[in-house]
Design a protein around this motif. Structure first.
Motif, PDB file in Angstrom:
ATOM      1  N   GLU A   1       0.828  -1.204   0.000  1.00  0.00           N
ATOM      2  CA  GLU A   1       0.000   0.000   0.000  1.00  0.00           C
ATOM      3  C   GLU A   1       0.862   1.254   0.000  1.00  0.00           C
ATOM      4  OE1 GLU A   1      -3.933  -1.664   2.351  1.00  0.00           O
ATOM      5  OE2 GLU A   1      -2.178  -1.046   3.502  1.00  0.00           O
ATOM      6  N   THR A   2       1.945   1.220   0.759  1.00  0.00           N
ATOM      7  CA  THR A   2       2.854   2.366   0.817  1.00  0.00           C
ATOM      8  C   THR A   2       3.507   2.608  -0.530  1.00  0.00           C
ATOM      9  OG1 THR A   2       3.275   1.985   3.160  1.00  0.00           O
ATOM     10  CG2 THR A   2       4.892   3.301   1.980  1.00  0.00           C
ATOM     11  N   SER A   3       3.845   1.523  -1.237  1.00  0.00           N
ATOM     12  CA  SER A   3       4.542   1.682  -2.514  1.00  0.00           C
ATOM     13  C   SER A   3       3.669   2.312  -3.595  1.00  0.00           C
ATOM     14  CB  SER A   3       5.096   0.335  -2.991  1.00  0.00           C
ATOM     15  OG  SER A   3       4.042  -0.530  -3.373  1.00  0.00           O
ATOM     16  N   VAL A   4       2.343   2.186  -3.490  1.00  0.00           N
ATOM     17  CA  VAL A   4       1.463   2.769  -4.506  1.00  0.00           C
ATOM     18  C   VAL A   4       0.749   4.033  -4.023  1.00  0.00           C
ATOM     19  CG1 VAL A   4       1.111   0.597  -5.733  1.00  0.00           C
ATOM     20  CG2 VAL A   4      -0.469   1.248  -3.914  1.00  0.00           C
ATOM     21  N   ALA A   5       0.939   4.394  -2.782  1.00  0.00           N
ATOM     22  CA  ALA A   5       0.302   5.604  -2.242  1.00  0.00           C
ATOM     23  C   ALA A   5       0.915   6.845  -2.884  1.00  0.00           C
ATOM     24  CB  ALA A   5       0.477   5.662  -0.729  1.00  0.00           C
ATOM     25  N   GLN A   6       0.092   7.878  -3.006  1.00  0.00           N
ATOM     26  CA  GLN A   6       0.554   9.143  -3.572  1.00  0.00           C
ATOM     27  C   GLN A   6       1.114  10.077  -2.500  1.00  0.00           C
ATOM     28  OE1 GLN A   6       0.563   9.951  -6.944  1.00  0.00           O
ATOM     29  NE2 GLN A   6       0.149   7.775  -7.105  1.00  0.00           N
ATOM     30  N   GLY A   7       0.937   9.701  -1.247  1.00  0.00           N
ATOM     31  CA  GLY A   7       1.455  10.503  -0.146  1.00  0.00           C
ATOM     32  C   GLY A   7       1.223   9.788   1.176  1.00  0.00           C
ATOM     33  N   GLU A   8       1.832  10.298   2.206  1.00  0.00           N
ATOM     34  CA  GLU A   8       1.660   9.758   3.560  1.00  0.00           C
ATOM     35  C   GLU A   8       1.626  10.900   4.551  1.00  0.00           C
ATOM     36  OE1 GLU A   8       3.992   5.488   3.396  1.00  0.00           O
ATOM     37  OE2 GLU A   8       4.890   7.140   4.470  1.00  0.00           O
ATOM     38  N   ILE A   9       0.914  10.665   5.637  1.00  0.00           N
ATOM     39  CA  ILE A   9       0.975  11.593   6.765  1.00  0.00           C
ATOM     40  C   ILE A   9       1.062  10.736   8.021  1.00  0.00           C
ATOM     41  CG2 ILE A   9      -1.536  11.878   6.885  1.00  0.00           C
ATOM     42  CD1 ILE A   9      -0.868  14.839   7.815  1.00  0.00           C
ATOM     43  N   SER A  10       2.042  11.036   8.853  1.00  0.00           N
ATOM     44  CA  SER A  10       2.270  10.273  10.075  1.00  0.00           C
ATOM     45  C   SER A  10       2.138  11.184  11.278  1.00  0.00           C
ATOM     46  CB  SER A  10       3.672   9.655  10.081  1.00  0.00           C
ATOM     47  OG  SER A  10       3.828   8.767   9.003  1.00  0.00           O
ATOM     48  N   PHE A  11       1.511  10.650  12.318  1.00  0.00           N
ATOM     49  CA  PHE A  11       1.353  11.360  13.583  1.00  0.00           C
ATOM     50  C   PHE A  11       2.005  10.525  14.665  1.00  0.00           C
ATOM     51  CE2 PHE A  11      -2.232  12.486  10.939  1.00  0.00           C
ATOM     52  CZ  PHE A  11      -2.323  13.854  11.080  1.00  0.00           C
ATOM     53  N   THR A  12       2.813  11.155  15.487  1.00  0.00           N
ATOM     54  CA  THR A  12       3.343  10.497  16.668  1.00  0.00           C
ATOM     55  C   THR A  12       2.567  11.068  17.845  1.00  0.00           C
ATOM     56  OG1 THR A  12       5.497  10.335  15.622  1.00  0.00           O
ATOM     57  CG2 THR A  12       5.412   9.975  18.000  1.00  0.00           C
ATOM     58  N   VAL A  13       1.830  10.191  18.530  1.00  0.00           N
ATOM     59  CA  VAL A  13       0.941  10.614  19.612  1.00  0.00           C
ATOM     60  C   VAL A  13       1.124   9.694  20.814  1.00  0.00           C
ATOM     61  CG1 VAL A  13      -0.767  11.561  18.014  1.00  0.00           C
ATOM     62  CG2 VAL A  13      -0.982   9.213  18.755  1.00  0.00           C
ATOM     63  N   ASN A  14       0.591  10.117  21.947  1.00  0.00           N
ATOM     64  CA  ASN A  14       0.604   9.238  23.112  1.00  0.00           C
ATOM     65  C   ASN A  14      -0.824   9.055  23.629  1.00  0.00           C
ATOM     66  OD1 ASN A  14      -0.031  11.479  24.759  1.00  0.00           O
ATOM     67  ND2 ASN A  14       2.119  11.882  25.188  1.00  0.00           N
ATOM     68  N   LYS A  15      -0.972   8.218  24.628  1.00  0.00           N
ATOM     69  CA  LYS A  15      -2.318   7.910  25.116  1.00  0.00           C
ATOM     70  C   LYS A  15      -2.964   9.070  25.857  1.00  0.00           C
ATOM     71  CE  LYS A  15      -1.003   5.699  29.470  1.00  0.00           C
ATOM     72  NZ  LYS A  15      -1.111   4.461  30.243  1.00  0.00           N
ATOM     73  N   HIS A  16      -2.218  10.121  26.115  1.00  0.00           N
ATOM     74  CA  HIS A  16      -2.750  11.300  26.794  1.00  0.00           C
ATOM     75  C   HIS A  16      -3.258  12.344  25.800  1.00  0.00           C
ATOM     76  CE1 HIS A  16      -1.244   9.645  30.500  1.00  0.00           C
ATOM     77  NE2 HIS A  16      -0.060   9.504  29.938  1.00  0.00           N
ATOM     78  N   LYS A  17      -3.460  11.927  24.556  1.00  0.00           N
ATOM     79  CA  LYS A  17      -3.989  12.774  23.481  1.00  0.00           C
ATOM     80  C   LYS A  17      -3.054  13.929  23.129  1.00  0.00           C
ATOM     81  CE  LYS A  17      -8.807  11.747  24.500  1.00  0.00           C
ATOM     82  NZ  LYS A  17     -10.143  12.307  24.728  1.00  0.00           N
ATOM     83  N   GLU A  18      -1.764  13.702  23.278  1.00  0.00           N
ATOM     84  CA  GLU A  18      -0.777  14.714  22.928  1.00  0.00           C
ATOM     85  C   GLU A  18      -0.119  14.332  21.610  1.00  0.00           C
ATOM     86  OE1 GLU A  18       0.566  15.913  27.450  1.00  0.00           O
ATOM     87  OE2 GLU A  18       1.640  14.306  26.423  1.00  0.00           O
ATOM     88  N   ILE A  19      -0.056  15.274  20.676  1.00  0.00           N
ATOM     89  CA  ILE A  19       0.633  15.047  19.420  1.00  0.00           C
ATOM     90  C   ILE A  19       2.092  15.432  19.619  1.00  0.00           C
ATOM     91  CG2 ILE A  19       0.832  15.737  17.002  1.00  0.00           C
ATOM     92  CD1 ILE A  19      -2.197  16.209  17.016  1.00  0.00           C
ATOM     93  N   CYS A  20       2.976  14.461  19.422  1.00  0.00           N
ATOM     94  CA  CYS A  20       4.406  14.696  19.619  1.00  0.00           C
ATOM     95  C   CYS A  20       5.091  15.139  18.331  1.00  0.00           C
ATOM     96  CB  CYS A  20       5.078  13.429  20.140  1.00  0.00           C
ATOM     97  SG  CYS A  20       4.329  12.770  21.645  1.00  0.00           S
ATOM     98  N   ALA A  21       4.605  14.633  17.183  1.00  0.00           N
ATOM     99  CA  ALA A  21       5.210  14.983  15.902  1.00  0.00           C
ATOM    100  C   ALA A  21       4.223  14.706  14.776  1.00  0.00           C
ATOM    101  CB  ALA A  21       6.480  14.168  15.674  1.00  0.00           C
ATOM    102  N   ILE A  22       4.398  15.440  13.669  1.00  0.00           N
ATOM    103  CA  ILE A  22       3.620  15.231  12.446  1.00  0.00           C
ATOM    104  C   ILE A  22       4.611  15.268  11.291  1.00  0.00           C
ATOM    105  CG2 ILE A  22       1.822  16.103  10.908  1.00  0.00           C
ATOM    106  CD1 ILE A  22       0.589  17.534  13.299  1.00  0.00           C
ATOM    107  N   HIS A  23       4.451  14.318  10.356  1.00  0.00           N
ATOM    108  CA  HIS A  23       5.291  14.315   9.155  1.00  0.00           C
ATOM    109  C   HIS A  23       4.415  14.002   7.951  1.00  0.00           C
ATOM    110  CE1 HIS A  23       7.992  12.496   6.119  1.00  0.00           C
ATOM    111  NE2 HIS A  23       8.744  13.516   6.476  1.00  0.00           N
ATOM    112  N   LYS A  24       4.466  14.859   6.929  1.00  0.00           N
ATOM    113  CA  LYS A  24       3.695  14.631   5.707  1.00  0.00           C
ATOM    114  C   LYS A  24       4.652  14.580   4.541  1.00  0.00           C
ATOM    115  CE  LYS A  24       0.108  16.465   2.706  1.00  0.00           C
ATOM    116  NZ  LYS A  24       0.906  16.234   1.515  1.00  0.00           N
ATOM    117  N   SER A  25       4.471  13.555   3.705  1.00  0.00           N
ATOM    118  CA  SER A  25       5.264  13.453   2.486  1.00  0.00           C
ATOM    119  C   SER A  25       4.334  13.188   1.313  1.00  0.00           C
ATOM    120  CB  SER A  25       6.303  12.338   2.615  1.00  0.00           C
ATOM    121  OG  SER A  25       5.657  11.094   2.798  1.00  0.00           O
ATOM    122  N   GLY A  26       4.794  13.481   0.135  1.00  0.00           N
ATOM    123  CA  GLY A  26       3.969  13.292  -1.059  1.00  0.00           C
ATOM    124  C   GLY A  26       3.328  14.596  -1.470  1.00  0.00           C
ATOM    125  N   GLY A  27       2.767  14.588  -2.679  1.00  0.00           N
ATOM    126  CA  GLY A  27       2.272  15.828  -3.244  1.00  0.00           C
ATOM    127  C   GLY A  27       0.778  16.058  -3.140  1.00  0.00           C
TER     128      GLY A  27
END
Length: 105
Positions: A55-81
């Motif tokens: 699925e990753t190899s044919v995706a046109q982009g990705e967005i990743s969130f690093t979060v914890n169980k306390h509903k805190e977003i630690c990081a966001i990374h978006k790639s693709g167009g």
């Protein structure tokens, strides 16, 4: 030795982004294991939570969130167009938080 106390274990949740074929007015799919939406920028997208290697190899982009169980977003990374509206990014961030809470429960 003193043990290392980890109170906030970060969990990364990745969404693979796929354009909907034909552009048009197709509605995005929401089902178990998937969260989708249509952006109002004229292009519809489907997203898959925690995509496989294929699925990753044919995706046109990705967005990743690093979060914890306390509903805190630690990081966001978006790639693709593929552009994503801010409302969709918030929707995917909330889905990532839910997934992280399930994994750390």
């Amino acid at each position: 030795p003193i043990g290392l106390a980890l109170h906030h274990i970060p969990i990364m949740i990745t969404f693979a982004v796929f354009p909907v074929g034909g552009g048009g007015d197709k509605k995005a799919v929401e089902s178990a294991g998937k969260a989708g939406g249509s952006s109002n920028s004229g292009s519809d997208v489907h997203v898959v939570i925690d995509p496989s290697r294929k699925e990753t190899s044919v995706a046109q982009g990705e967005i990743s969130f690093t979060v914890n169980k306390h509903k805190e977003i630690c990081a966001i990374h978006k790639s693709g167009g593929i552009p994503l509206r801010p409302s969709k990014i918030l929707k995917y961030a909330n889905a990532a938080i839910v997934q992280a809470q399930k994994l750390t429960a």
